[in-house]
Write a protein that holds these residues in place. Structure first.
Motif, PDB file in Angstrom:
ATOM      1  N   ILE A 111      16.173  48.515  47.166  1.00 63.72           N
ATOM      2  CA  ILE A 111      17.079  48.336  46.024  1.00 63.72           C
ATOM      3  C   ILE A 111      17.941  49.581  45.840  1.00 63.72           C
ATOM      4  O   ILE A 111      19.147  49.491  45.580  1.00 63.72           O
ATOM      5  N   ALA A 112      17.327  50.759  45.966  1.00 60.18           N
ATOM      6  CA  ALA A 112      18.091  52.000  45.818  1.00 60.18           C
ATOM      7  C   ALA A 112      19.181  52.095  46.881  1.00 60.18           C
ATOM      8  O   ALA A 112      20.326  52.481  46.589  1.00 60.18           O
ATOM      9  N   ALA A 113      18.850  51.716  48.106  1.00 59.97           N
ATOM     10  CA  ALA A 113      19.844  51.742  49.181  1.00 59.97           C
ATOM     11  C   ALA A 113      20.939  50.710  48.927  1.00 59.97           C
ATOM     12  O   ALA A 113      22.120  50.955  49.209  1.00 59.97           O
ATOM     13  N   ALA A 114      20.540  49.559  48.369  1.00 59.25           N
ATOM     14  CA  ALA A 114      21.522  48.507  48.106  1.00 59.25           C
ATOM     15  C   ALA A 114      22.573  48.953  47.118  1.00 59.25           C
ATOM     16  O   ALA A 114      23.722  48.499  47.163  1.00 59.25           O
ATOM     17  N   GLY A 115      22.204  49.859  46.210  1.00 56.00           N
ATOM     18  CA  GLY A 115      23.153  50.336  45.215  1.00 56.00           C
ATOM     19  C   GLY A 115      24.348  51.053  45.816  1.00 56.00           C
ATOM     20  O   GLY A 115      25.363  51.242  45.143  1.00 56.00           O
ATOM     21  N   GLN A 116      24.239  51.456  47.088  1.00 53.25           N
ATOM     22  CA  GLN A 116      25.346  52.134  47.756  1.00 53.25           C
ATOM     23  C   GLN A 116      26.300  51.156  48.438  1.00 53.25           C
ATOM     24  O   GLN A 116      27.343  51.566  48.958  1.00 53.25           O
ATOM     25  N   ASN A 151      26.004  37.424  41.252  1.00 57.14           N
ATOM     26  CA  ASN A 151      27.199  38.141  40.791  1.00 57.14           C
ATOM     27  C   ASN A 151      26.830  39.238  39.797  1.00 57.14           C
ATOM     28  O   ASN A 151      27.339  40.362  39.868  1.00 57.14           O
ATOM     29  N   ALA A 152      25.936  38.906  38.854  1.00 56.51           N
ATOM     30  CA  ALA A 152      25.544  39.887  37.837  1.00 56.51           C
ATOM     31  C   ALA A 152      24.766  41.041  38.450  1.00 56.51           C
ATOM     32  O   ALA A 152      24.987  42.212  38.100  1.00 56.51           O
ATOM     33  N   GLN A 153      23.873  40.727  39.379  1.00 57.48           N
ATOM     34  CA  GLN A 153      23.070  41.780  39.990  1.00 57.48           C
ATOM     35  C   GLN A 153      23.933  42.718  40.824  1.00 57.48           C
ATOM     36  O   GLN A 153      23.705  43.936  40.850  1.00 57.48           O
ATOM     37  N   ALA A 154      24.949  42.156  41.486  1.00 60.67           N
ATOM     38  CA  ALA A 154      25.851  42.998  42.279  1.00 60.67           C
ATOM     39  C   ALA A 154      26.555  44.021  41.398  1.00 60.67           C
ATOM     40  O   ALA A 154      26.767  45.173  41.806  1.00 60.67           O
ATOM     41  N   LEU A 155      26.896  43.629  40.176  1.00 60.89           N
ATOM     42  CA  LEU A 155      27.510  44.571  39.234  1.00 60.89           C
ATOM     43  C   LEU A 155      26.498  45.622  38.774  1.00 60.89           C
ATOM     44  O   LEU A 155      26.794  46.818  38.734  1.00 60.89           O
ATOM     45  N   CYS A 156      25.301  45.166  38.417  1.00 60.61           N
ATOM     46  CA  CYS A 156      24.297  46.084  37.864  1.00 60.61           C
ATOM     47  C   CYS A 156      23.811  47.107  38.876  1.00 60.61           C
ATOM     48  O   CYS A 156      23.500  48.248  38.512  1.00 60.61           O
ATOM     49  N   PHE A 157      23.722  46.712  40.153  1.00 62.81           N
ATOM     50  CA  PHE A 157      23.253  47.634  41.191  1.00 62.81           C
ATOM     51  C   PHE A 157      24.111  48.902  41.252  1.00 62.81           C
ATOM     52  O   PHE A 157      23.628  49.958  41.665  1.00 62.81           O
ATOM     53  N   GLN A 158      25.361  48.803  40.855  1.00 59.06           N
ATOM     54  CA  GLN A 158      26.291  49.913  41.020  1.00 59.06           C
ATOM     55  C   GLN A 158      26.459  50.762  39.754  1.00 59.06           C
ATOM     56  O   GLN A 158      27.295  51.651  39.724  1.00 59.06           O
ATOM     57  N   THR A 159      25.636  50.506  38.735  1.00 60.79           N
ATOM     58  CA  THR A 159      25.793  51.218  37.472  1.00 60.79           C
ATOM     59  C   THR A 159      24.931  52.477  37.408  1.00 60.79           C
ATOM     60  O   THR A 159      23.883  52.580  38.053  1.00 60.79           O
ATOM     61  N   THR A 160      25.379  53.403  36.569  1.00 57.11           N
ATOM     62  CA  THR A 160      24.620  54.636  36.349  1.00 57.11           C
ATOM     63  C   THR A 160      23.241  54.374  35.747  1.00 57.11           C
ATOM     64  O   THR A 160      22.254  54.984  36.198  1.00 57.11           O
ATOM     65  N   PRO A 161      23.096  53.508  34.720  1.00 57.43           N
ATOM     66  CA  PRO A 161      21.761  53.273  34.167  1.00 57.43           C
ATOM     67  C   PRO A 161      20.757  52.785  35.208  1.00 57.43           C
ATOM     68  O   PRO A 161      19.590  53.203  35.180  1.00 57.43           O
ATOM     69  N   HIS A 162      21.200  51.932  36.132  1.00 62.64           N
ATOM     70  CA  HIS A 162      20.284  51.465  37.178  1.00 62.64           C
ATOM     71  C   HIS A 162      19.886  52.609  38.100  1.00 62.64           C
ATOM     72  O   HIS A 162      18.702  52.798  38.396  1.00 62.64           O
ATOM     73  N   GLU A 177      28.949  47.851  48.844  1.00 63.65           N
ATOM     74  CA  GLU A 177      30.060  47.271  48.095  1.00 63.65           C
ATOM     75  C   GLU A 177      29.630  45.944  47.478  1.00 63.65           C
ATOM     76  O   GLU A 177      28.635  45.343  47.885  1.00 63.65           O
ATOM     77  N   SER A 178      30.405  45.467  46.505  1.00 63.97           N
ATOM     78  CA  SER A 178      30.035  44.270  45.753  1.00 63.97           C
ATOM     79  C   SER A 178      29.805  43.062  46.654  1.00 63.97           C
ATOM     80  O   SER A 178      28.842  42.313  46.471  1.00 63.97           O
ATOM     81  N   ASP A 179      30.683  42.844  47.622  1.00 64.64           N
ATOM     82  CA  ASP A 179      30.535  41.674  48.493  1.00 64.64           C
ATOM     83  C   ASP A 179      29.247  41.748  49.293  1.00 64.64           C
ATOM     84  O   ASP A 179      28.554  40.733  49.468  1.00 64.64           O
ATOM     85  N   ALA A 180      28.909  42.952  49.774  1.00 65.18           N
ATOM     86  CA  ALA A 180      27.669  43.119  50.535  1.00 65.18           C
ATOM     87  C   ALA A 180      26.454  42.931  49.643  1.00 65.18           C
ATOM     88  O   ALA A 180      25.442  42.362  50.062  1.00 65.18           O
ATOM     89  N   LEU A 181      26.554  43.376  48.396  1.00 67.48           N
ATOM     90  CA  LEU A 181      25.450  43.191  47.449  1.00 67.48           C
ATOM     91  C   LEU A 181      25.230  41.713  47.150  1.00 67.48           C
ATOM     92  O   LEU A 181      24.093  41.242  47.097  1.00 67.48           O
ATOM     93  N   ARG A 182      26.322  40.986  46.948  1.00 69.21           N
ATOM     94  CA  ARG A 182      26.185  39.546  46.702  1.00 69.21           C
ATOM     95  C   ARG A 182      25.594  38.843  47.908  1.00 69.21           C
ATOM     96  O   ARG A 182      24.740  37.957  47.770  1.00 69.21           O
TER      97      ARG A 182
END
Length: 264
Positions: free
Chosen positions: A70-75, A231-242, A77-82
């Motif tokens: 999950i930590a690696a996924a945060g790096q 879609n929502a998780q792809a956004l959250c993965f890239q946030t500072t709080p996460h 891009e949105s399309d790759a996360l989705r």
């Protein structure tokens, strides 16, 4: 037979699928997801299998997502996360839409995606030490793996929102009272009871069982929920709080978000 942390065994007309990766408490690593997908494919390919028992080894059901992954996924891009989420969701969809009964035998933790995995079963049996948590909010994430579809249908909309937003732990007795679990058994009786339930379907009409499951499913709502989650998780993965929550977890510090305890 064991594959990528998942053991697949035939017991009569029942397939027993056991998550078995003690190093991660059966977390959904890429390898374990691959093994789970292979197990589901074996079930679908064998009409002589009439039911599935899904369980976990080593005193845990499934600890949820693989935090390092999950930590690696945060790096990404949105399309790759989705795309990553779509791959995981495809496995859960196969389990949810399986035309055979699925019995989850839960001993120990079923956290995050592990909770979602249990909810994908038709029947959930627990031991007294079973624990469930939609832990996503503590990690700055949203529920996934179909939980936004399954949990409200089990506990109702308001209680589902509370479990999603609080990320609090639910013990075995509360799981029974909420309808998350159907029965509780001591650890040495859990698998025998699950196998007995599964074995009963050997004498059932496969067509009738399949149709009951199909009628009860709302595939359009399921697909919409999975897409919204991705879609929502792809956004959250890239946030500072996460990212901060993941770092605090690795540093063994208390997570910042904590639901207040109810006053006596």
């Amino acid at each position: 037979m064991s594959e990528a942390g998942v053991r697949f065994e035939r017991q009569g007309s029942t397939a027993v699928v056991t998550l078995d990766n003690p190093a991660t408490r059966n977390a959904l690593t890429p390898e374990l997801k691959e093994g789970l997908a292979a197990a589901i494919a074996k079930v679908k390919a064998d009409p002589e299998i009439r039911a599935v028992v899904l369980t976990g080894a080593n005193g845990a059901f499934c600890a949820g997502g693989d935090l390092r992954g999950i930590a690696a996924a945060g790096q990404l891009e949105s399309d790759a996360l989705r795309a990553r989420m779509h791959g995981t969701h495809a496995i859960l969809r196969e389990l949810l839409t399986l035309d055979r009964p699925v019995i989850a035998a839960v001993d120990g933790a079923a956290y995050g995606a592990g909770f979602s995995l249990a909810l994908a079963a038709d029947f959930v049996l627990v031991t007294p030490r079973a624990r469930f948590s939609m832990v996503f909010m503590r990690m700055g994430l949203v529920p996934d793996c179909g939980a936004t579809y399954t949990l409200p249908r089990v506990v109702g909309a308001q209680r589902a929102r509370e479990l999603f937003l609080s990320a609090r732990e639910v013990g075995a007795q509360e799981a029974l009272s909420l309808g998350i679990a159907m029965e509780q058994h001591e650890a040495d009786r859990l698998l025998p009871r699950a196998l007995a339930l599964a074995d009963s379907f050997a004498a059932a009409s496969p067509l009738a069982v399949s149709l009951v499951k199909r009628i009860a499913l709302d595939p359009g709502a399921l697909d919409a929920a999975l897409e919204n989650e991705a879609n929502a998780q792809a956004l959250c993965f890239q946030t500072t709080p996460h990212r901060q929550a993941v770092q605090r977890f690795f540093d063994k510090q208390p997570l910042a978000f904590q639901w207040p305890l109810q006053e006596e």
